[in-house]
Design a protein around this motif. Sequence first.
Motif: not given
Length: 332
Positions: A19-32, A82-89
């Motif tokens: 449930t929390k991970m689904a909220a994280v994924n939604t937030l990631i999609q919104t903020r990217m 996750e954003f910090i991780h993706t940025a470093t990748l």
Amino acid sequence: MDQVVTQKPHELLAETLSTKMAAVNTLIQTRMASEHAPRIPEVTAHLVNAGGKRLRPMLTLAAAKLCGYAGEDDVKLAATVEFIHTATLLHDDVVDESGQRRGRPTANLLWDNKSSVLVGDYLFSRSFQLMVETGSLQVLDILANASATIAEGEVLQMTAASDLKTDESIYLQVVRGKTAALFSAATQVGGVIAEASDTQVQALYDYGDALGIAFQIADDLLDYQGDAKTTGKNVGDDFRERKLTLPVIKAVAQATDEERAFWTRTIEKGRQEDGDLEQALALMAKYQTLEATRADALVWAAKAKDALNVLPETAIRTMLVDLADYVVARLH
């Protein structure tokens, strides 16, 4: 019951935190998203949707849950991580001139280096916006320090990677920077947001630090003895890219003059010929450096598990213990 037994720890963790991970994924999609630069979500989606395990954000959620957190800020912090991780990748692939990640073409190959660097910068900015929203200066301090340490680790690796003077202490410093810093920050902020005791927050930091080191050592070992289908890398990629990782560092430390000349030619000078990888593997076998590297990974996994002893005995703690075992179980 059988399903629980056969599930991998990170899959069980993902299911428990779904449930929390689904909220994280939604937030990631919104903020990217970006109203003015459509390339930003294009490039970000390529990496974010690549099917990674999302281990780092899960660690934040798990640490917060383990400490009894019931609010919503853990979701913001997991997305931050996750954003910090993706940025470093994105930045790493430019620096390493990589053409493939997780079996897919890298963003810098599909678009260009400029896009990868600038989109990485955008994600770093987004991550800082998210962490500020939690209103915790301590969280901001931890994640800002982690971001600086990651960059420091990458710069150190760039200068140390092909230098035969690089020893195990420098290697550990690089690993702490490029991998363990985000693992430890991810677990630590979960405890901070839950207002856990200083002892518990330190334990979560220690767990993340040791888990990250075990994870990276295992990764470096799999480069020489892994299966390309499983790892997404060809055996010996690190050797071809002249990266001094632990199995080679251990072999160089014991090398004869003749063997040292081989390592100087292939790693320092980059003059590699047919049969050199086989020769490198033979030298690692001679000094049993793959076995010694595996033993080091197991030591760090054990440290990670020990760190959790001061935390509540819950199903989440058991999953985190199993995760430390799983990170090194790949090495059997």
